[in-house]
Design a protein around this motif. Structure first.
Motif, short mmCIF file in Angstrom:
data_model
loop_
_atom_site.label_atom_id
_atom_site.label_comp_id
_atom_site.label_asym_id
_atom_site.label_seq_id
_atom_site.Cartn_x
_atom_site.Cartn_y
_atom_site.Cartn_z
N LEU A 194 80.87 91.65 95.65
CA LEU A 194 81.82 91.59 96.77
C LEU A 194 82.16 90.14 97.13
O LEU A 194 83.31 89.80 97.39
CB LEU A 194 81.22 92.30 98.00
N SER A 195 81.14 89.27 97.11
CA SER A 195 81.33 87.91 97.62
C SER A 195 82.35 87.11 96.80
O SER A 195 83.11 86.32 97.36
CB SER A 195 79.99 87.18 97.68
N ASP A 196 82.38 87.29 95.48
CA ASP A 196 83.28 86.47 94.66
C ASP A 196 84.03 87.27 93.60
O ASP A 196 84.73 86.69 92.75
CB ASP A 196 82.50 85.33 93.99
N ASN A 197 83.91 88.60 93.63
CA ASN A 197 84.66 89.49 92.74
C ASN A 197 84.28 89.34 91.26
O ASN A 197 85.00 89.81 90.38
CB ASN A 197 86.18 89.28 92.93
N VAL A 198 83.15 88.69 90.98
CA VAL A 198 82.74 88.53 89.58
C VAL A 198 82.18 89.87 89.07
O VAL A 198 81.48 90.57 89.79
CB VAL A 198 81.67 87.42 89.46
N GLU A 199 82.53 90.22 87.82
CA GLU A 199 82.04 91.47 87.23
C GLU A 199 80.56 91.30 86.89
O GLU A 199 80.16 90.27 86.33
CB GLU A 199 82.86 91.78 85.97
N LEU A 200 79.74 92.30 87.24
CA LEU A 200 78.29 92.18 87.03
C LEU A 200 77.94 92.59 85.60
O LEU A 200 78.24 93.72 85.18
CB LEU A 200 77.54 93.12 87.99
N GLU A 201 77.30 91.68 84.88
CA GLU A 201 76.89 91.95 83.49
C GLU A 201 75.92 93.13 83.43
O GLU A 201 75.99 93.95 82.52
CB GLU A 201 76.18 90.73 82.91
N ASP A 202 75.02 93.17 84.44
CA ASP A 202 73.94 94.16 84.39
C ASP A 202 74.21 95.36 85.30
O ASP A 202 73.27 96.01 85.76
CB ASP A 202 72.61 93.48 84.77
N ALA A 203 75.46 95.65 85.56
CA ALA A 203 75.79 96.80 86.42
C ALA A 203 75.33 98.09 85.75
O ALA A 203 75.35 98.18 84.51
CB ALA A 203 77.29 96.83 86.66
N PRO A 204 74.94 99.09 86.56
CA PRO A 204 74.54 100.37 85.95
C PRO A 204 75.71 101.04 85.24
O PRO A 204 76.87 100.76 85.55
CB PRO A 204 74.06 101.20 87.15
N ILE A 205 75.39 101.94 84.35
CA ILE A 205 76.43 102.60 83.55
C ILE A 205 77.36 103.47 84.42
O ILE A 205 78.48 103.79 84.04
CB ILE A 205 75.77 103.41 82.40
N SER A 206 76.85 103.80 85.64
CA SER A 206 77.66 104.59 86.57
C SER A 206 78.64 103.73 87.37
O SER A 206 79.47 104.26 88.10
CB SER A 206 76.74 105.31 87.56
N ALA A 207 78.54 102.40 87.24
CA ALA A 207 79.42 101.51 88.03
C ALA A 207 80.88 101.81 87.73
O ALA A 207 81.25 102.05 86.56
CB ALA A 207 79.10 100.06 87.72
N HIS A 208 81.71 101.75 88.77
CA HIS A 208 83.11 102.14 88.62
C HIS A 208 83.83 101.36 87.51
O HIS A 208 84.54 101.95 86.70
CB HIS A 208 83.84 101.96 89.95
N VAL A 209 83.64 100.05 87.45
CA VAL A 209 84.39 99.29 86.43
C VAL A 209 83.82 99.50 85.03
O VAL A 209 84.51 99.21 84.04
CB VAL A 209 84.51 97.79 86.76
N LYS A 210 82.59 100.00 84.93
CA LYS A 210 82.07 100.36 83.60
C LYS A 210 82.68 101.70 83.16
O LYS A 210 83.04 101.89 82.00
CB LYS A 210 80.55 100.49 83.64
N ARG A 211 82.75 102.63 84.11
CA ARG A 211 83.33 103.95 83.80
C ARG A 211 84.78 103.82 83.34
O ARG A 211 85.24 104.57 82.48
CB ARG A 211 83.31 104.86 85.06
N THR A 212 85.50 102.89 83.99
CA THR A 212 86.96 102.85 83.77
C THR A 212 87.40 101.69 82.89
O THR A 212 88.62 101.51 82.72
CB THR A 212 87.69 102.75 85.13
N ALA A 213 86.47 100.90 82.34
CA ALA A 213 86.86 99.70 81.54
C ALA A 213 87.93 100.10 80.53
O ALA A 213 87.68 100.88 79.60
CB ALA A 213 85.63 99.12 80.86
N GLN A 214 89.10 99.56 80.71
CA GLN A 214 90.27 100.05 79.97
C GLN A 214 90.18 99.83 78.46
O GLN A 214 90.65 100.65 77.68
CB GLN A 214 91.55 99.41 80.55
N GLU A 215 89.52 98.72 78.06
CA GLU A 215 89.39 98.45 76.61
C GLU A 215 88.35 99.35 75.97
O GLU A 215 88.27 99.40 74.74
CB GLU A 215 88.95 97.00 76.33
N SER A 216 87.53 100.03 76.77
CA SER A 216 86.41 100.77 76.18
C SER A 216 86.81 102.15 75.68
O SER A 216 85.99 102.87 75.12
CB SER A 216 85.28 100.90 77.21
N PHE A 217 88.07 102.53 75.90
CA PHE A 217 88.52 103.85 75.44
C PHE A 217 89.19 103.71 74.06
O PHE A 217 89.66 102.63 73.71
CB PHE A 217 89.53 104.45 76.42
N ALA A 218 89.21 104.75 73.32
CA ALA A 218 89.92 104.75 72.03
C ALA A 218 90.91 105.92 72.02
O ALA A 218 90.46 107.07 72.03
CB ALA A 218 88.92 104.91 70.88
#
Ligand code: HEM
Length: 298
Positions: A194-218
């Protein structure tokens, strides 16, 4: 690409807006109402989208358009509240809510008796485009040519190029619950700090930006998001809105968020619930007017 509805890609989102949803009441009166709509839109800051039922009522079909699916996920529900027509009315100069009311009423009058307003949401821009949780929304949106490529139909028959498909879901947040969480737990839900909007390397697999990472779909699933917060009395949340050249990118993201790929549900559902869901085809423009040739050549 010049002949698309400008509001789709205009950044930032408007300071104030309205989402208006209409039901079809009279098929016989529909062609005349669409003619009036086509003229009206030329002078408006607005985006108009048509649901599949309206397209069918015109005896036509649009490749890729379908009703929003009521998607039951792993312990979560995404309801479908599909309507015949949707209009996203943007505030103009002055960002005047009264002006939006007057323009909504003018639109209602010109669509009657074919279409009747059945749902309306007032939305606004929070800070420079933040969700009410405080997180910046739209960081990973494609820009410029990449936005055009993601959001607009680039080839096809007359009356389809420059069109777009909109996916809309009204989410209601549980902000008290969210603000009761630790800073770390909040960041783990989003996958960003929240403080600086940096994406967390170690975020859990349930994290919203991990679920929706646009490049991760085929194939890769890029969309242009234009979500805006809403407040209604003591209820509040996000009016999620995404544009794509098809509805598929949004739908694969939502399926993964809902746990339908691997059983893992997006952390967002712990603090927010979707109340509505709709899919709309946004016709291209021709000489500044809505281009409805795809409906009429059928
Ligand atoms: C309560 C509803 C939602 C909230 C509060 C929310 C919030 C956010 C935030 C804070 C981000 C990170 C910054 C950014 O890149 O924009 C994000 C990213 C994203 N969200 Fe959401 N979102 C919501 C619902 C959805 C839904 C329903 C979808 C699609 C089905 C979606 C798709 C995306 C995508 C594609 C990204 C960028 C992922 C990437 O490529 O890094 N979001 N969202």
């Amino acid at each position: 690409m010049s002949h698309y509805q400008r509001g789709i890609l205009a950044t930032p989102v408007p300071a104030q807006a309205r989402h208006l949803f209409f039901a079809l009441e009279s098929v016989a009166d529909l062609p005349a109402a669409l003619d009036r709509l086509t003229q009206w839109l030329a002078g408006q800051a607005a985006v108009v989208g048509l649901g599949e039922s309206l397209v069918k009522a015109m005896g036509a079909s649009i490749n890729g358009l379908r009703p929003f699916p009521a998607l039951a996920g792993v312990g979560v529900d995404n309801p479908s509240t599909q309507h015949a027509l949707w209009c996203w009315l943007h505030s103009g100069e002055g960002d005047d809510r009264g002006d939006l009311l007057n323009r909504s009423q003018a639109l209602q009058a010109l669509l009657a008796p074919a279409l009747r307003l059945v749902m309306m949401n007032e939305t606004f821009r929070h800070k420079t485009g933040h969700d009410l949780t405080g997180y910046e929304d739209g960081t990973e949106n494609p820009h410029d040519d990449a936005a055009i490529a993601a959001a607009l139909v680039s080839h096809g028959a007359d009356g389809t190029v420059g069109g777009s498909f909109a996916a809309i879901q009204q989410w209601q947040h549980d902000l008290q619950r969210f603000h009761g969480l630790s800073a770390g737990a909040k960041d783990d839900i989003m996958g960003r700090r929240l403080s600086d909007n940096v994406e967390l390397e170690d975020a859990p697999i349930s994290a919203h930006v991990k679920r929706t990472a646009q490049e991760s779909f085929a194939p890769e699933a890029f969309v242009v998001r234009r979500s805006m917060p809403w407040i209604d009395g003591d209820r509040a949340g996000l009016m999620f809105l995404a544009f794509g050249f098809s509805l598929d990118a949004f739908e694969v993201q939502l399926r993964r968020m809902s746990g339908l790929e691997d059983g893992i549900v997006d952390g967002l559902y712990q603090i927010s619930q979707p109340l509505t869901g709709g899919y709309y085809w946004c016709p291209p423009l021709q000489d500044g007017h809505l281009d409805l040739r795809a409906l009429r050549s059928a």
